[in-house]
Design an enzyme around this catalytic site. Structure first.
Site, PDB file in Angstrom:
ATOM      1  N   GLU A  80       0.716  -1.090   0.259  1.00 32.69           N
ATOM      2  CA  GLU A  80      -0.094  -0.013  -0.325  1.00 32.69           C
ATOM      3  C   GLU A  80       1.188   0.779  -0.120  1.00 32.69           C
ATOM      4  O   GLU A  80       0.417   2.789   0.178  1.00 32.69           O
ATOM      5  CB  GLU A  80      -1.407   0.284   1.521  1.00 32.69           C
ATOM      6  CG  GLU A  80      -0.620  -0.015   2.522  1.00 32.69           C
ATOM      7  CD  GLU A  80      -1.513   0.088   3.808  1.00 32.69           C
ATOM      8  OE1 GLU A  80      -2.122   0.942   4.410  1.00 32.69           O
ATOM      9  OE2 GLU A  80      -1.343  -0.539   4.411  1.00 32.69           O
ATOM     10  N   CYS A 112      -3.536  -3.048   4.392  1.00 33.85           N
ATOM     11  CA  CYS A 112      -1.968  -4.048   4.786  1.00 33.85           C
ATOM     12  C   CYS A 112      -3.313  -5.607   4.460  1.00 33.85           C
ATOM     13  O   CYS A 112      -2.771  -6.278   4.592  1.00 33.85           O
ATOM     14  CB  CYS A 112      -2.823  -3.851   6.164  1.00 33.85           C
ATOM     15  SG  CYS A 112      -2.691  -1.977   6.869  1.00 33.85           S
ATOM     16  N   HIS A 234      -2.740  -9.749  11.870  1.00 31.98           N
ATOM     17  CA  HIS A 234      -1.980  -8.504  11.319  1.00 31.98           C
ATOM     18  C   HIS A 234      -1.976  -7.210  12.331  1.00 31.98           C
ATOM     19  O   HIS A 234      -2.660  -7.344  13.267  1.00 31.98           O
ATOM     20  CB  HIS A 234      -3.425  -7.714  10.771  1.00 31.98           C
ATOM     21  CG  HIS A 234      -2.465  -6.049  10.343  1.00 31.98           C
ATOM     22  ND1 HIS A 234      -1.531  -5.942   9.551  1.00 31.98           N
ATOM     23  CD2 HIS A 234      -3.591  -4.603  10.163  1.00 31.98           C
ATOM     24  CE1 HIS A 234      -1.381  -4.564   9.807  1.00 31.98           C
ATOM     25  NE2 HIS A 234      -2.228  -3.940   9.703  1.00 31.98           N
TER      26      HIS A 234
HETATM   27  N1  CAA Z   1       1.045   3.381  30.734  1.00 39.06           N
HETATM   28  C1  CAA Z   1       0.600   2.713  30.627  1.00 39.06           C
HETATM   29  N2  CAA Z   1      -0.413   2.930  28.724  1.00 39.06           N
HETATM   30  C2  CAA Z   1      -0.672   3.384  28.713  1.00 39.06           C
HETATM   31  C3  CAA Z   1       0.102   4.367  29.364  1.00 39.06           C
HETATM   32  C4  CAA Z   1       0.335   4.273  30.356  1.00 39.06           C
HETATM   33  N3  CAA Z   1       0.981   6.230  31.027  1.00 39.06           N
HETATM   34  N4  CAA Z   1      -0.472   6.128  28.435  1.00 39.06           N
HETATM   35  C5  CAA Z   1      -1.883   5.553  27.667  1.00 39.06           C
HETATM   36  N5  CAA Z   1      -1.519   4.215  27.799  1.00 39.06           N
HETATM   37  C6  CAA Z   1      -2.322   3.419  26.896  1.00 39.06           C
HETATM   38  C7  CAA Z   1      -3.558   3.405  26.711  1.00 39.06           C
HETATM   39  O1  CAA Z   1      -4.742   3.265  27.931  1.00 39.06           O
HETATM   40  C8  CAA Z   1      -3.989   2.960  25.285  1.00 39.06           C
HETATM   41  O2  CAA Z   1      -5.077   1.209  25.605  1.00 39.06           O
HETATM   42  P1  CAA Z   1      -6.179   0.361  25.408  1.00 39.06           P
HETATM   43  O3  CAA Z   1      -6.695   1.176  24.002  1.00 39.06           O
HETATM   44  O4  CAA Z   1      -5.942  -0.529  25.644  1.00 39.06           O
HETATM   45  O5  CAA Z   1      -6.702   1.688  26.308  1.00 39.06           O
HETATM   46  C9  CAA Z   1      -3.056   3.009  24.804  1.00 39.06           C
HETATM   47  O6  CAA Z   1      -1.864   2.896  25.475  1.00 39.06           O
HETATM   48  C10 CAA Z   1      -2.815   3.680  23.928  1.00 39.06           C
HETATM   49  O7  CAA Z   1      -3.092   5.411  24.409  1.00 39.06           O
HETATM   50  P2  CAA Z   1      -4.429   6.492  23.519  1.00 39.06           P
HETATM   51  O8  CAA Z   1      -5.352   5.856  22.345  1.00 39.06           O
HETATM   52  O9  CAA Z   1      -4.412   7.536  24.020  1.00 39.06           O
HETATM   53  O10 CAA Z   1      -3.082   6.734  22.043  1.00 39.06           O
HETATM   54  P3  CAA Z   1      -3.281   7.474  20.902  1.00 39.06           P
HETATM   55  O11 CAA Z   1      -4.908   7.960  20.730  1.00 39.06           O
HETATM   56  O12 CAA Z   1      -2.213   8.638  21.351  1.00 39.06           O
HETATM   57  O13 CAA Z   1      -3.056   6.417  19.710  1.00 39.06           O
HETATM   58  C11 CAA Z   1      -3.315   4.979  18.295  1.00 39.06           C
HETATM   59  C12 CAA Z   1      -3.453   5.202  19.961  1.00 39.06           C
HETATM   60  C13 CAA Z   1      -4.831   5.869  18.081  1.00 39.06           C
HETATM   61  C14 CAA Z   1      -4.328   3.505  17.957  1.00 39.06           C
HETATM   62  C15 CAA Z   1      -2.713   5.315  17.454  1.00 39.06           C
HETATM   63  O14 CAA Z   1      -1.544   5.081  18.236  1.00 39.06           O
HETATM   64  C16 CAA Z   1      -2.677   5.582  16.122  1.00 39.06           C
HETATM   65  O15 CAA Z   1      -3.081   6.394  15.372  1.00 39.06           O
HETATM   66  N6  CAA Z   1      -2.401   4.751  14.979  1.00 39.06           N
HETATM   67  C17 CAA Z   1      -2.474   4.724  13.991  1.00 39.06           C
HETATM   68  C18 CAA Z   1      -3.604   3.447  13.618  1.00 39.06           C
HETATM   69  C19 CAA Z   1      -3.609   2.478  13.403  1.00 39.06           C
HETATM   70  O16 CAA Z   1      -2.653   1.517  13.618  1.00 39.06           O
HETATM   71  N7  CAA Z   1      -4.794   1.522  13.717  1.00 39.06           N
HETATM   72  C20 CAA Z   1      -4.959   0.156  14.141  1.00 39.06           C
HETATM   73  C21 CAA Z   1      -6.427  -0.422  13.348  1.00 39.06           C
HETATM   74  S1  CAA Z   1      -6.343  -0.112  12.195  1.00 39.06           S
HETATM   75  C22 CAA Z   1      -5.057  -1.451  11.116  1.00 39.06           C
HETATM   76  O17 CAA Z   1      -4.574  -1.888  11.741  1.00 39.06           O
HETATM   77  C23 CAA Z   1      -4.653  -1.179   9.592  1.00 39.06           C
HETATM   78  C24 CAA Z   1      -2.855  -0.066  10.077  1.00 39.06           C
HETATM   79  O18 CAA Z   1      -1.746  -1.280   9.520  1.00 39.06           O
HETATM   80  C25 CAA Z   1      -3.052   1.271  10.034  1.00 39.06           C
END
Ligand code: CAA
Length: 388
Positions: A80, A112, A234
């Site tokens: 991709e 993906c 994945h």
């Molecule tokens: N200690 C321990 N854990 C902590 C923490 C700390 N100090 N701070 C935060 N966390 C935890 C949170 O509780 C959360 O865990 P849960 O989901 O189990 O509650 C985790 O860490 C992530 O925290 P946030 O949700 O606050 O993180 P974020 O919003 O900054 O980012 C994300 C998370 C949205 C997935 C981001 O990484 C993102 O946008 N990633 C790209 C998109 C992606 O990968 N999506 C996955 C599905 S799509 C897919 O699979 C296709 C692909 O390949 C992209």
């Protein structure tokens, strides 16, 4: 019924990585958010002389030690993060590997997921002509905007496989379960180098697709959740697989404890924690990790795999490990590949980030920085010049 599946598998990831503790420090984030919250430690990052073509060719080269080029009738290249809107990236790889002119090549895309579409298509092609093998390659560079939530989930890597009749590693089942729905969770318009992401929503879509694909799978065959000891997902980040796995276990009414469910994924997570998201290649890196990290003989065990691509398509399918598979694994090479990488400072990471894949249409030459056999040496007159 003819047995078809993965006869050989080889992975490649760039020679450089950023430790997520370094990223956490620079971004003012608790490092435990990355190590525990999303389940990632290091992210592979390509030097400017590395792209999906060089990673693919470097992954595929070892396959030719065991498969004669005359046998390869088709190459399916899943990505991709393609380098061209028209020409299949696989054609560069076809040239670099010296494949025969009567080998057809095509590129496949659905975020993906497309490597699984390629694998299933390869199985169908082999069923139609068991004399020929199909090379399937998944190669991607996951690059997000700097300082965006996705930045910590970048990564890069490729997996190449030989699919043929009477495979020696994993026989792929003819039954699977699918889920497709038009959603806007993650996409990359043609004018952007990085995706537009609705991160939290994308995780919900992923979990729904896993659940629905599982339900479709069990409609199509008499497989039970508890028939399977190990799962590969994945893995955009390893916690994602775990979240989906817990949901699938609930839907399947499994009595397994949280610890038992985690143990079903742990060996398959190990490499992904070290390389980050590799989009199409991630699930197959997870498969390599599982096969390499289970010390016991897994002969005749069933492995279930969940493939997901935003947008979205999901597929749950399964395979049976072939007796003798261990002799075919490249465990030592894979471990050395990961161990011998060089750690990037934050400044080096930024340099790589900013100089990778120039899109200005101008001439560029690149110093050889990667330790991979194949590398991108220049962009000239809109041509990509590869060297080895
Ligand atoms: N200690 C321990 N854990 C902590 C923490 C700390 N100090 N701070 C935060 N966390 C935890 C949170 O509780 C959360 O865990 P849960 O989901 O189990 O509650 C985790 O860490 C992530 O925290 P946030 O949700 O606050 O993180 P974020 O919003 O900054 O980012 C994300 C998370 C949205 C997935 C981001 O990484 C993102 O946008 N990633 C790209 C998109 C992606 O990968 N999506 C996955 C599905 S799509 C897919 O699979 C296709 C692909 O390949 C992209």
């Amino acid at each position: 019924m003819l047995k078809v599946g993965i006869d050989d598998i080889s992975l490649y990831t760039p020679a450089f990585y950023l430790d997520l503790k370094t990223l956490a420090k620079e971004r003012g984030v608790d490092p435990i958010k990355y190590s525990k919250g999303i389940g990632q430690e290091l992210m592979a990052f390509p030097s400017p002389d590395e792209d999906i073509v060089t990673m693919a060719a470097n992954a595929a080269l070892p396959l030719l030690e065991r498969c004669a080029i005359e046998e390869i009738g088709t190459m399916l290249f899943a990505t991709e993060t393609s380098v061209d809107q028209s020409k299949a990236a696989g054609i560069f790889v076809h040239d670099l590997l010296g494949l025969k002119n009567n080998c057809r090549v095509v590129e496949m895309k659905q975020a993906c997921y497309s490597a699984t579409a390629a694998l299933q298509s390869a199985c169908a092609l082999v069923a139609r002509n068991p004399e020929k093998a199909v090379m399937v390659i998944a190669s991607d560079i996951a690059k997000y905007d700097l300082e965006s939530p996705g930045e910590s989930t970048q990564g890069a890597g490729a997996v190449a496989m030989i699919v043929r009749a009477n495979p020696r590693i994993l026989e792929i089942s003819a039954t699977s379960g699918c889920f497709c729905q038009n959603v806007e969770d993650f996409w990359r318009p043609n004018y952007r180098q990085t995706p537009v992401v609705d991160g939290r929503y994308s995780t919900q879509v992923y979990i729904k697709a896993a659940q629905e694909s599982w339900l479709d799978l069990i409609q199509n065959c008499d497989l039970q959740f508890d028939d399977i000891n190990y799962f590969c997902y994945h893995l955009p980040f390893t916690k994602m697989g775990l979240k989906a796995h817990r949901k699938v276990a609930r839907v399947a009414k499994s009595a397994k404890s949280v610890e038992q469910l985690e143990a079903q994924l742990a060996p398959a997570d190990r490499y992904n924690r070290q390389v980050g998201n590799c989009y199409t290649a991630s699930i197959y890196i997870s498969l390599c990790s599982l096969l390499d990290n289970i010390k016991e003989d897994m002969a005749n065990e069933k492995i279930a795999l969940f493939s997901f691509g935003s947008g979205c398509v999901g597929e749950f399918f399964w395979g049976t490990v072939v007796p003798g598979y261990k002799q075919l694994l490249r465990t030592k090479r894979n471990i050395e590949l990961l161990q011998n990488r060089k750690e990037l400072s934050f400044e080096e990471y930024l340099r790589f980030y900013k100089t990778n894949s120039p899109d200005d249409g101008l001439a560029h030459s690149f110093d050889k920085e990667t330790t991979g056999h194949f590398y991108l040496s220049a962009l000239e007159n809109h041509h990509r010049i590869y060297s080895s």
